[in-house]
Design a protein around this motif. Sequence first.
Motif, PDB file in Angstrom:
ATOM      1  N   LEU A  47       0.823  -1.207   0.000  1.00 27.96           N
ATOM      2  CA  LEU A  47       0.000   0.000   0.000  1.00 27.96           C
ATOM      3  C   LEU A  47       0.858   1.258   0.000  1.00 27.96           C
ATOM      4  CD1 LEU A  47      -2.820  -0.977   2.529  1.00 27.96           C
ATOM      5  CD2 LEU A  47      -2.936  -0.934   0.038  1.00 27.96           C
ATOM      6  N   ARG A  48       1.984   1.240   0.706  1.00 21.83           N
ATOM      7  CA  ARG A  48       2.865   2.410   0.719  1.00 21.83           C
ATOM      8  C   ARG A  48       3.319   2.757  -0.689  1.00 21.83           C
ATOM      9  NH1 ARG A  48       5.101   0.581   5.870  1.00 21.83           N
ATOM     10  NH2 ARG A  48       6.633  -0.688   4.753  1.00 21.83           N
ATOM     11  N   GLU A  49       3.707   1.741  -1.463  1.00 22.87           N
ATOM     12  CA  GLU A  49       4.159   2.014  -2.832  1.00 22.87           C
ATOM     13  C   GLU A  49       3.019   2.512  -3.711  1.00 22.87           C
ATOM     14  OE1 GLU A  49       6.532  -0.794  -4.822  1.00 22.87           O
ATOM     15  OE2 GLU A  49       8.112  -0.787  -3.307  1.00 22.87           O
ATOM     16  N   LEU A  50       1.836   1.955  -3.556  1.00 21.48           N
ATOM     17  CA  LEU A  50       0.691   2.395  -4.354  1.00 21.48           C
ATOM     18  C   LEU A  50       0.271   3.821  -3.996  1.00 21.48           C
ATOM     19  CD1 LEU A  50      -1.277  -0.962  -4.271  1.00 21.48           C
ATOM     20  CD2 LEU A  50      -0.341   0.121  -6.324  1.00 21.48           C
ATOM     21  N   LEU A  51       0.451   4.192  -2.741  1.00 21.60           N
ATOM     22  CA  LEU A  51       0.183   5.570  -2.327  1.00 21.60           C
ATOM     23  C   LEU A  51       1.200   6.519  -2.949  1.00 21.60           C
ATOM     24  CD1 LEU A  51      -0.690   4.919   1.419  1.00 21.60           C
ATOM     25  CD2 LEU A  51      -2.173   6.150  -0.177  1.00 21.60           C
ATOM     26  N   LEU A  52       2.477   6.146  -2.916  1.00 15.05           N
ATOM     27  CA  LEU A  52       3.518   6.987  -3.495  1.00 15.05           C
ATOM     28  C   LEU A  52       3.353   7.129  -5.001  1.00 15.05           C
ATOM     29  CD1 LEU A  52       6.682   5.827  -1.518  1.00 15.05           C
ATOM     30  CD2 LEU A  52       5.525   8.028  -1.346  1.00 15.05           C
ATOM     31  N   GLU A  53       2.848   6.090  -5.651  1.00 11.29           N
ATOM     32  CA  GLU A  53       2.644   6.130  -7.102  1.00 11.29           C
ATOM     33  C   GLU A  53       1.371   6.874  -7.489  1.00 11.29           C
ATOM     34  OE1 GLU A  53       2.721   2.082  -8.363  1.00 11.29           O
ATOM     35  OE2 GLU A  53       4.843   1.813  -7.876  1.00 11.29           O
ATOM     36  N   GLY A  54       0.560   7.243  -6.512  1.00 12.23           N
ATOM     37  CA  GLY A  54      -0.656   7.984  -6.804  1.00 12.23           C
ATOM     38  C   GLY A  54      -1.845   7.131  -7.177  1.00 12.23           C
ATOM     39  N   ARG A  55      -1.750   5.791  -7.005  1.00  9.49           N
ATOM     40  CA  ARG A  55      -2.886   4.925  -7.307  1.00  9.49           C
ATOM     41  C   ARG A  55      -3.937   4.998  -6.205  1.00  9.49           C
ATOM     42  NH1 ARG A  55      -2.228   0.771 -10.778  1.00  9.49           N
ATOM     43  NH2 ARG A  55      -4.511   0.903 -10.810  1.00  9.49           N
ATOM     44  N   LEU A  56      -3.501   5.318  -4.995  1.00 10.28           N
ATOM     45  CA  LEU A  56      -4.378   5.406  -3.833  1.00 10.28           C
ATOM     46  C   LEU A  56      -4.150   6.747  -3.137  1.00 10.28           C
ATOM     47  CD1 LEU A  56      -3.703   1.874  -2.284  1.00 10.28           C
ATOM     48  CD2 LEU A  56      -5.739   2.541  -3.586  1.00 10.28           C
ATOM     49  N   ARG A  57      -5.090   7.131  -2.291  1.00 13.44           N
ATOM     50  CA  ARG A  57      -4.908   8.305  -1.441  1.00 13.44           C
ATOM     51  C   ARG A  57      -5.635   8.083  -0.124  1.00 13.44           C
ATOM     52  NH1 ARG A  57      -9.570  11.602  -1.838  1.00 13.44           N
ATOM     53  NH2 ARG A  57     -10.906  11.084  -3.616  1.00 13.44           N
ATOM     54  N   ARG A  58      -5.129   8.741   0.914  1.00 11.09           N
ATOM     55  CA  ARG A  58      -5.758   8.658   2.213  1.00 11.09           C
ATOM     56  C   ARG A  58      -6.969   9.573   2.260  1.00 11.09           C
ATOM     57  NH1 ARG A  58      -3.783   4.008   4.249  1.00 11.09           N
ATOM     58  NH2 ARG A  58      -1.522   4.078   4.583  1.00 11.09           N
ATOM     59  N   GLN A  59      -8.017   9.107   2.894  1.00  9.27           N
ATOM     60  CA  GLN A  59      -9.209   9.929   3.086  1.00  9.27           C
ATOM     61  C   GLN A  59      -9.764   9.609   4.469  1.00  9.27           C
ATOM     62  OE1 GLN A  59     -12.061  10.826  -0.166  1.00  9.27           O
ATOM     63  NE2 GLN A  59     -13.574   9.784   1.127  1.00  9.27           N
ATOM     64  N   GLY A  60      -9.559  10.564   5.389  1.00  9.76           N
ATOM     65  CA  GLY A  60      -9.944  10.282   6.764  1.00  9.76           C
ATOM     66  C   GLY A  60      -9.091   9.149   7.310  1.00  9.76           C
ATOM     67  N   ARG A  61      -9.739   8.122   7.844  1.00 12.99           N
ATOM     68  CA  ARG A  61      -9.021   6.967   8.383  1.00 12.99           C
ATOM     69  C   ARG A  61      -8.942   5.819   7.382  1.00 12.99           C
ATOM     70  NH1 ARG A  61     -10.926   5.619  14.388  1.00 12.99           N
ATOM     71  NH2 ARG A  61      -9.000   4.384  14.198  1.00 12.99           N
ATOM     72  N   GLY A  62      -9.472   6.053   6.169  1.00 12.01           N
ATOM     73  CA  GLY A  62      -9.478   5.004   5.166  1.00 12.01           C
ATOM     74  C   GLY A  62      -8.579   5.317   3.986  1.00 12.01           C
ATOM     75  N   THR A  63      -8.571   4.413   3.026  1.00  7.17           N
ATOM     76  CA  THR A  63      -7.788   4.555   1.798  1.00  7.17           C
ATOM     77  C   THR A  63      -8.720   4.378   0.616  1.00  7.17           C
ATOM     78  OG1 THR A  63      -5.848   3.630   2.907  1.00  7.17           O
ATOM     79  CG2 THR A  63      -5.814   3.692   0.509  1.00  7.17           C
ATOM     80  N   VAL A  64      -8.667   5.320  -0.329  1.00 11.12           N
ATOM     81  CA  VAL A  64      -9.561   5.263  -1.480  1.00 11.12           C
ATOM     82  C   VAL A  64      -8.751   5.258  -2.766  1.00 11.12           C
ATOM     83  CG1 VAL A  64     -11.395   6.464  -0.223  1.00 11.12           C
ATOM     84  CG2 VAL A  64      -9.822   7.774  -1.660  1.00 11.12           C
ATOM     85  N   VAL A  65      -9.405   4.828  -3.839  1.00 11.95           N
ATOM     86  CA  VAL A  65      -8.779   4.802  -5.158  1.00 11.95           C
ATOM     87  C   VAL A  65      -8.655   6.227  -5.681  1.00 11.95           C
ATOM     88  CG1 VAL A  65      -8.967   3.970  -7.525  1.00 11.95           C
ATOM     89  CG2 VAL A  65      -9.712   2.513  -5.616  1.00 11.95           C
ATOM     90  N   ALA A  66      -7.451   6.620  -6.065  1.00 14.31           N
ATOM     91  CA  ALA A  66      -7.217   7.969  -6.590  1.00 14.31           C
ATOM     92  C   ALA A  66      -7.585   8.028  -8.069  1.00 14.31           C
ATOM     93  CB  ALA A  66      -5.755   8.365  -6.403  1.00 14.31           C
ATOM     94  N   GLY A  67      -7.921   9.223  -8.535  1.00 12.66           N
ATOM     95  CA  GLY A  67      -8.190   9.406  -9.956  1.00 12.66           C
ATOM     96  C   GLY A  67      -6.893   9.455 -10.742  1.00 12.66           C
ATOM     97  N   PRO A  68      -6.974   9.583 -12.055  1.00 12.98           N
ATOM     98  CA  PRO A  68      -5.771   9.657 -12.877  1.00 12.98           C
ATOM     99  C   PRO A  68      -4.952  10.896 -12.550  1.00 12.98           C
ATOM    100  CG  PRO A  68      -7.717  10.226 -14.163  1.00 12.98           C
ATOM    101  CD  PRO A  68      -8.209   9.704 -12.845  1.00 12.98           C
ATOM    102  N   LYS A  69      -3.647  10.826 -12.783  1.00 13.30           N
ATOM    103  CA  LYS A  69      -2.785  11.965 -12.525  1.00 13.30           C
ATOM    104  C   LYS A  69      -3.112  13.116 -13.467  1.00 13.30           C
ATOM    105  CE  LYS A  69       1.305   9.643 -10.652  1.00 13.30           C
ATOM    106  NZ  LYS A  69       2.778   9.538 -10.726  1.00 13.30           N
ATOM    107  N   LEU A  70      -2.881  14.332 -12.990  1.00 17.38           N
ATOM    108  CA  LEU A  70      -3.023  15.505 -13.833  1.00 17.38           C
ATOM    109  C   LEU A  70      -1.825  15.580 -14.767  1.00 17.38           C
ATOM    110  CD1 LEU A  70      -4.070  17.876 -10.969  1.00 17.38           C
ATOM    111  CD2 LEU A  70      -5.472  17.467 -12.980  1.00 17.38           C
ATOM    112  N   GLU A  71      -2.078  15.833 -16.034  1.00 16.47           N
ATOM    113  CA  GLU A  71      -1.003  15.978 -17.017  1.00 16.47           C
ATOM    114  C   GLU A  71      -0.766  17.459 -17.268  1.00 16.47           C
ATOM    115  OE1 GLU A  71      -1.777  13.833 -20.547  1.00 16.47           O
ATOM    116  OE2 GLU A  71      -1.780  11.870 -19.572  1.00 16.47           O
ATOM    117  N   GLN A  72       0.392  17.927 -16.852  1.00 18.14           N
ATOM    118  CA  GLN A  72       0.730  19.333 -17.027  1.00 18.14           C
ATOM    119  C   GLN A  72       1.705  19.477 -18.189  1.00 18.14           C
ATOM    120  OE1 GLN A  72      -0.800  21.616 -15.626  1.00 18.14           O
ATOM    121  NE2 GLN A  72       0.398  23.490 -15.606  1.00 18.14           N
ATOM    122  N   PRO A  73       1.353  20.282 -19.206  1.00 20.01           N
ATOM    123  CA  PRO A  73       2.274  20.424 -20.342  1.00 20.01           C
ATOM    124  C   PRO A  73       3.503  21.237 -19.962  1.00 20.01           C
ATOM    125  CG  PRO A  73       0.420  21.923 -20.574  1.00 20.01           C
ATOM    126  CD  PRO A  73       0.129  21.055 -19.376  1.00 20.01           C
TER     127      PRO A  73
END
Length: 263
Positions: free
Chosen positions: A75-101
Amino acid sequence: MDKPNAAPPDHLRDQAPGAPIRSGIPEHGRIPKYYAVKARIAELIDDLGDGRTLPTERDLAERYEVARETVRQALRELLLEGRLRRQGRGTVVAGPKLEQPLSLASYTEGVRRQGRTPGRTLISLDRFPCPAALAADIGVPVGEPVWHMERVLLADEERVGLESTYVSVERVPRLDRDFEPDSSFYAYLRERLGIPFGDADERIETVLATPREALLIGTPPALPMLLIHRVSRDTQGRPLERVRTLYRGDRFSFTTHLAGGES
């Protein structure tokens, strides 16, 4: 070397473009247990979809028949990669990364292009005599007044970065009165002051946020950040601004277009 028209190896037949070759599994086939669990959780993430809550560490450990520490490392690696994010006391699926030109387009334009709502929260706006280390970058003599504006970057109200902008008071004399801090600074220069951007030099590096920066952005200090230094000029080649921008490494990727040329 294989012949150009030979059939691809089995591990490339279903290889997604941009994905790690062989899904990151060494040729000898031995992988750490946490990595195998990480791959299975990644499949679960795809099935759940954005914003859905992930099962608890205990539930995942029971599901995959491994120790909770093994799940925690995955889970630590998936959080660092942006696949997951913390929300309150739980963990939720993160949306796609923002693409900045990587271009002279503003942060505002880049975020809007992806259907997100950009925003900024002003932290400080200060006026002070220009130090020697800054003078050449923004084209003013040492001791002349300059602005420093610091803002938290937002995307759909989520804090995703921190921006520090330095600009000459002579060029932007009414920044503290005419400019709305939650709007685009580039649009203000272009539309209100008639100052078009010409070109810029940028440098990108990976850093860790300082404790203060992590607090402002709302991230753990150990989360990798993408740091961009930019020095901009107007269409006449005059120095205009110096910007230091931190972007969350788990929420951003950068894109650019490369033209052909001699090797």
